[in-house]
Structure formats: structure tokens, C-alpha cells
Scaffold this motif. Structure first.
Motif, PDB file in Angstrom:
ATOM      1  N   THR A  86      35.758  30.167  36.638  1.00  0.00           N
ATOM      2  CA  THR A  86      36.938  31.080  36.505  1.00  0.00           C
ATOM      3  C   THR A  86      38.052  30.382  36.323  1.00  0.00           C
ATOM      4  OG1 THR A  86      38.007  32.992  37.636  1.00  0.00           O
ATOM      5  CG2 THR A  86      36.954  31.350  39.094  1.00  0.00           C
ATOM      6  N   LYS A  88      41.096  32.102  37.044  1.00  0.00           N
ATOM      7  CA  LYS A  88      41.990  32.760  37.741  1.00  0.00           C
ATOM      8  C   LYS A  88      41.675  32.809  39.575  1.00  0.00           C
ATOM      9  CE  LYS A  88      42.900  36.068  34.266  1.00  0.00           C
ATOM     10  NZ  LYS A  88      42.889  37.589  33.829  1.00  0.00           N
ATOM     11  N   GLU A  89      42.489  32.586  40.046  1.00  0.00           N
ATOM     12  CA  GLU A  89      42.303  32.980  41.458  1.00  0.00           C
ATOM     13  C   GLU A  89      42.197  34.406  41.950  1.00  0.00           C
ATOM     14  OE1 GLU A  89      42.129  30.552  44.080  1.00  0.00           O
ATOM     15  OE2 GLU A  89      41.950  29.077  42.594  1.00  0.00           O
ATOM     16  N   ASP A  90      40.822  34.671  42.253  1.00  0.00           N
ATOM     17  CA  ASP A  90      40.498  35.839  42.535  1.00  0.00           C
ATOM     18  C   ASP A  90      39.771  35.884  43.947  1.00  0.00           C
ATOM     19  OD1 ASP A  90      39.437  38.448  42.528  1.00  0.00           O
ATOM     20  OD2 ASP A  90      39.818  38.522  40.542  1.00  0.00           O
ATOM     21  N   GLU A  92      38.333  38.475  45.314  1.00  0.00           N
ATOM     22  CA  GLU A  92      37.126  39.515  45.159  1.00  0.00           C
ATOM     23  C   GLU A  92      36.105  38.505  44.591  1.00  0.00           C
ATOM     24  OE1 GLU A  92      35.579  43.196  42.593  1.00  0.00           O
ATOM     25  OE2 GLU A  92      37.706  42.706  42.632  1.00  0.00           O
TER      26      GLU A  92
END
Length: 306
Positions: A86, A88-90, A92
Motif C-alpha cells: 500500500t 498510504k498509511e491506513d 484500517e
């Protein structure tokens, strides 16, 4: 040791080529397959049963995270190690990875060292390290010649041949002496109007700025990954894709995310302006815009001070 198969699923062709080449370089016992959309990734996993799966979260024709959860909950596939990629830092996504015991790897400059450790720990625990051959003394006895299949010339697929070229260029680049000349600042123009691009090229080169010009949006995205750029000038309407699609790809990719993008379009539209600025554009200019206005934006958004 038996061969191990890794599936890479990502819609970024340049990242795929890099990972395929890097992966093949660490062991001759690793075979690599790839998919460019979520449905193909799921189908390939079900049919091929690879020894490891690495999937990007954001993919065409489905969500990569959902594919990972399907694999993890499938009775016959659940033991396959999963790596979720990924940009993005997510929190969830990280929690969903934890629930299915998947590895979470951020698309950053450290993506390959992290992946290499995971590959070696999951697939190559029992493989002996490769011993590099050294030149034998002049009078040393030669090794016995190979026979049978080992001596036969390998037939390379087109993909394998291109990957071999990539690895060769990486090896050769290590022997080039460092340049003592300062690198010119560079800008990429993504615009399907050759006359407009040519005008900007002359203007920028008069300021000592190196110019790259792509007439297609997708080729421009690939060019942006390969070059060291201080800024990108992006047309909104092009023949192959819209500028917002290219802008989204640029901002989703860790290699190009921080490059300022100036969107230039003939549409005077406040809604469109808000849209591209929300996507991460540094500025929004209307055609025809003056050179002084464009150059002023360049000086404001970058470190160029010519």
C-alpha cells in the motif's frame, strides 16, 4: 530445493518490472508470475496455488485487500503467505492485515529490502547461500563441462529477456564513475500538443532547465518514474487519458508523490480547479497562460532560482 512461485499483483507496470527483476536475482529457484487487476490475481491464486502472494490494495476490477481476505478465508489457500502492498498509511488496512495474519508493506524507498526479507524468511529458509565464483589460477584444472539440459541454451520469454536487460543495466551502472558536473534541474511536460510543448521546451532550456516531453498521459507517468524531476506540467485533456487520472497515479506512487504538478487546461472551470487541487496538484492554470505566470509558479513551487 524445489522451485517456489511468487505472485505479484499490481497495476503499476514499472513497479512490477522492478519487483520481478529483483526477485529473480535473489535465487534461481524462484519463479515469478504477475497480475494487473484484482480478479486476475484471485483467479491466478486459485489455479496456480503460488507459494507467496503480494497484492497492491488499490487495483482495477476489485479491491486488493478484499482479494487477500478471500485467500485467507479459503480452505485450500489460507496457508499461502500474503503480503499487502500500500502507498498510504491506513490504520484500517493495517488492522485488516493483522486479522488475516498478512504482512503489511508500505510502498516506499524501503519496499524491496522489506520484501526481500519476507521472501527469504518464508520461502528460502533451507536454501544454501549462493557462493560467488572467483577466477581460478592460470594452471588450475577446469571444471567438468555441463551436460544435457544444463548445457542447453535457455529459451527466454520476452518478459524474461527484458528483465535480464534491466538487471544488466543495474550491474553496469555500478561501474560508472560519478559525474563531477552538477545535474541540471529538469521538468516533464505531459501534453499532447507538440507546438505547445515545443514552445515550453525552448523557454525552459533558455533558463538552463532540462526538458522531457510526453505526448500521452500514461507514457508521461512512466517517464516521471524514470527521471529525477523538479516539477511536472500536466495538460488536463489528452487523447489517451484525462489529466486527473495521471495526477492520481502520480500522487499514489511513492516515487512521484512529492513532485509538484502544475495542471494547465483550456477549461475555465472552478469545479475542475477544486478537483485537481484536492487530488494534489500544486497549481491550476488556464490556457493560454503567459510564460511569466508559468515561470512564476515554477519558482514558487520548486527550488529553481534562475
Amino acid at each position: 530445493m524445489t522451485h517456489k512461485t511468487i505472485l505479484f499483483a499490481d497495476d503499476d507496470p514499472d513497479l512490477l518490472r522492478l519487483l520481478v527483476a529483483k526477485c529473480k536475482s535473489i535465487s534461481p529457484n524462484i519463479e515469478v508470475v504477475y497480475a494487473r487487476n484484482a480478479m486476475t490475481a484471485l483467479t491466478t491464486t486459485n489455479v496456480l496455488r503460488p507459494d507467496m502472494v503480494c497484492i497492491d490494495v488499490n487495483m482495477p476490477r476489485g479491491n486488493g485487500m478484499a482479494v487477500c481476505e478471500m485467500i485467507a478465508n479459503h480452505a485450500e489457500l489460507k496457508d499461502i503467505p500474503i503480503v499487502v502492498l500500500t502507498g498510504k498509511e491506513d490504520s484500517e488496512i493495517k488492522e485488516r492485515c493483522r486479522q488475516i495474519s498478512a504482512h503489511h508493506v508500505a510502498k516506499s524507498g524501503a519496499i524491496w529490502p522489506t520484501l526481500e526479507k519476507l521472501i527469504k524468511s518464508n520461502l528460502l529458509q533451507n536454501e544454501k547461500p549462493v557462493v560467488k565464483k572467483t577466477l581460478a589460477p592460470p594452471n588450475a584444472p577446469s571444471e567438468s563441462p555441463q551436460t544435457g539440459v544444463e548445457a542447453a541454451e535457455e529459451d527466454l520469454s520476452v518478459e524474461e529477456f527484458l528483465n535480464a536487460l534491466d538487471m544488466r543495466s543495474e550491474m553496469e551502472s555500478g561501474f560508472e564513475p560519478p559525474s563531477t558536473e552538477p545535474r541540471k534541474p529538469s521538468v516533464l511536460i505531459i501534453d499532447d500538443d507538440p507546438a505547445w510543448g515545443g514552445l515550453l521546451r525552448r523557454r525552459f532550456e533558455s533558463k538552463g532547465v532540462q526538458v522531457y516531453h510526453s505526448l500521452e498521459g500514461l507514457n508521461g507517468f512512466r517517464e516521471a518514474i524514470q527521471q529525477d524531476l523538479m516539477a511536472i506540467i500536466l495538460d488536463y485533456e489528452m487523447q489517451d487519458v484525462q489529466g486527473d487520472y495521471v495526477l492520481g497515479r502520480l500522487k499514489d506512487n511513492p516515487i512521484t508523490r512529492e513532485i509538484p504538478v502544475i495542471v494547465v487546461t483550456g477549461h475555465v472551470n472552478n469545479a475542475l480547479k477544486r478537483k485537481v487541487l484536492n487530488l494534489g496538484a500544486a497549481a491550476f492554470l488556464n490556457k493560454p497562460c503567459s510564460w511569466d505566470r508559468l515561470w512564476s509558479e515554477m519558482q514558487l513551487r520548486t527550488e529553481v532560482c534562475v
